[in-house]
Design an enzyme around this catalytic site. Structure first.
Site, mmCIF file in Angstrom:
data_model
loop_
_atom_site.group_PDB
_atom_site.id
_atom_site.type_symbol
_atom_site.label_atom_id
_atom_site.label_comp_id
_atom_site.label_asym_id
_atom_site.label_seq_id
_atom_site.Cartn_x
_atom_site.Cartn_y
_atom_site.Cartn_z
ATOM 1 N N GLU A 57 -2.785 13.441 -2.063
ATOM 2 C CA GLU A 57 -3.489 12.351 -1.368
ATOM 3 C C GLU A 57 -3.448 12.634 0.145
ATOM 4 O OE1 GLU A 57 -1.038 8.810 -1.068
ATOM 5 O OE2 GLU A 57 -2.783 7.484 -0.985
ATOM 6 N N GLU A 74 -1.945 0.667 4.487
ATOM 7 C CA GLU A 74 -3.202 1.096 3.845
ATOM 8 C C GLU A 74 -4.226 -0.036 3.814
ATOM 9 O OE1 GLU A 74 -3.402 3.796 0.520
ATOM 10 O OE2 GLU A 74 -1.231 3.960 0.540
ATOM 11 N N ASN A 105 -9.749 5.545 1.223
ATOM 12 C CA ASN A 105 -8.787 6.571 0.844
ATOM 13 C C ASN A 105 -9.404 7.262 -0.380
ATOM 14 O OD1 ASN A 105 -6.615 8.106 0.035
ATOM 15 N ND2 ASN A 105 -5.096 6.491 0.349
ATOM 16 N N ASN A 148 1.510 10.215 -1.913
ATOM 17 C CA ASN A 148 2.493 10.246 -0.816
ATOM 18 C C ASN A 148 3.429 9.079 -1.084
ATOM 19 O OD1 ASN A 148 1.537 11.946 1.884
ATOM 20 N ND2 ASN A 148 -0.214 11.232 0.688
ATOM 21 N N CYS A 201 -2.404 8.046 -5.984
ATOM 22 C CA CYS A 201 -1.068 7.523 -5.677
ATOM 23 C C CYS A 201 -0.729 6.211 -6.372
ATOM 24 C CB CYS A 201 -0.873 7.425 -4.170
ATOM 25 S SG CYS A 201 0.884 7.244 -3.754
ATOM 26 N N LYS A 207 -9.847 5.037 -3.662
ATOM 27 C CA LYS A 207 -8.624 4.374 -4.149
ATOM 28 C C LYS A 207 -8.820 2.863 -4.301
ATOM 29 C CE LYS A 207 -3.647 4.360 -2.971
ATOM 30 N NZ LYS A 207 -2.701 4.948 -1.988
HETATM 31 N N1 CDT Z 1 0.343 6.212 -0.854
HETATM 32 C C1 CDT Z 1 0.771 5.305 -1.746
HETATM 33 O O1 CDT Z 1 -0.016 4.708 -2.471
HETATM 34 N N2 CDT Z 1 2.093 5.067 -1.804
HETATM 35 C C2 CDT Z 1 2.651 4.072 -2.664
HETATM 36 C C3 CDT Z 1 3.855 3.466 -2.063
HETATM 37 C C4 CDT Z 1 4.294 2.316 -2.837
HETATM 38 S S1 CDT Z 1 5.921 1.901 -2.501
HETATM 39 C C5 CDT Z 1 6.695 2.139 -4.014
HETATM 40 C C6 CDT Z 1 3.038 4.648 -4.025
HETATM 41 O O2 CDT Z 1 2.668 4.046 -5.031
HETATM 42 O O3 CDT Z 1 3.729 5.651 -4.093
#
Ligand code: CDT
Length: 311
Positions: free
Chosen positions: A47, A146, A110, A197, A172, A127
């Protein structure tokens, strides 16, 4: 029968704020060439693969925000990736911040694209499940903005028949939501590609990398099993601008078993020969949707967001 697609997950170590697109593309090209040498027909990048994970910062200047976005795709910075795909005959999934002008307004998503072995963009996904918050929250140790920088994706969860199979994409946080996989499962998906990420710490300061890794694999394996599909999940990992990101890139097969797993927090290739015909068994037995699903009882799934416990 076998229908092998050799797929490579191109995990990337951290990308620091000071790193320019050219240096990142150089790393991606090295991974692409290594994947080709290992026989891969498809490479999955993370991502927001072209930059640091900028939503961790509060940025008020719109021009500064927009510098993290790609206003065209391909653009001169990423063109070498498209050229290499065509020369090597290898497809790729690329996550990036998309800036676009649609319906008379500027929009930011995204986004991930699927590029085929001729270097042609075949599909785009934006996303849907944006995590975090829109306003800075001083109670948090780190921000996850985000919802400030991106709109919710407007393309749903389409799939594409390409590269010898039925391919889908998500990004993600989408992987934590069973609806993501099921909407693609209902279109016969055989391989779901996703970049991520994921911070190693929670925003309250808790070190819970072991839990986060467990939740990550739990979701990937369940999504794969319950939809009898491969899932290729690829991280940006390591200490990025002082923030630790989990690695754990993996490829899960249609039984839910992990068939390839990263062992570092750096640029690292994981490769698996995925026999897409293995998806047929689960789709025709336990997860024969036509035989076993009961959508007349699933109305709440699309009718409401928050939970409504009884009084
Ligand atoms: N980039 C992204 O979507 N990160 C989210 C952070 C959530 S905190 C658990 C993820 O789902 O990894």
């Amino acid at each position: 029968m076998t229908r092998i697609l050799t797929v490579a997950g191109a995990q990337m170590g951290p990308i620091q704020r000071a790193d320019d697109r050219a240096s990142v593309i150089e790393r991606m090209l090295a991974l692409l060439h290594r994947a080709h040498r290992r026989g891969a027909g498809l490479v999955v990048f993370p991502e927001l693969a072209l930059t640091t994970f900028f939503p961790r910062w509060v940025i008020d200047d719109q021009a500064e925000v927009d510098a993290w976005f790609e206003a065209g795709m391909p653009n001169p910075a990423v063109q070498p990736l498209f050229d290499a795909a065509r020369t090597l005959g290898i497809g790729f999934y690329l996550g990036y911040a998309e800036l676009t002008h649609e319906g008379g307004r500027t929009r930011r998503f995204n986004t991930a694209i699927l590029v085929d072995e001729t270097g042609t963009i075949l599909g785009k996904y934006r996303k849907v499940h944006l995590p975090g918050h829109a306003e800075p929250d001083p109670a948090r140790l780190h921000q996850h903005l985000e919802k400030r920088y991106f709109e919710v994706g407007d393309l749903g969860f389409p799939v594409w028949r390409t590269l010898g199979g039925v391919m889908g994409m998500c990004i993600c946080n989408d992987r934590r939501w069973p609806e993501t996989y099921r909407v693609m499962g209902l279109q016969g998906v055989e391989m779901i590609l996703l970049g991520y990420n994921t911070p190693a710490q929670n925003a309250q300061g808790g070190e819970e990398v072991h839990l986060r890794m467990m939740h990550h694999h739990l979701c990937i394996q369940a999504g794969a099993y319950q939809n009898s599909s491969f899932v290729v999940a690829v991280a940006k990992a390591g200490l990025e601008d002082g923030h630790d990101l989990i690695g754990g890139s993996c490829i899960a097969g249609p039984t839910g078993a992990i068939v390839a797993l990263a062992t570092t927090q750096k640029d690292e290739l994981i490769v698996a020969d995925c026999d897409l015909d293995q998806c047929a068994f689960g789709k025709a037995s336990v997860f024969d949707f036509a035989a076993h699903r009961r959508p007349e009882h699933y109305g709440r799934i699309t009718a409401q967001t928050g939970a409504t416990p009884p009084p």
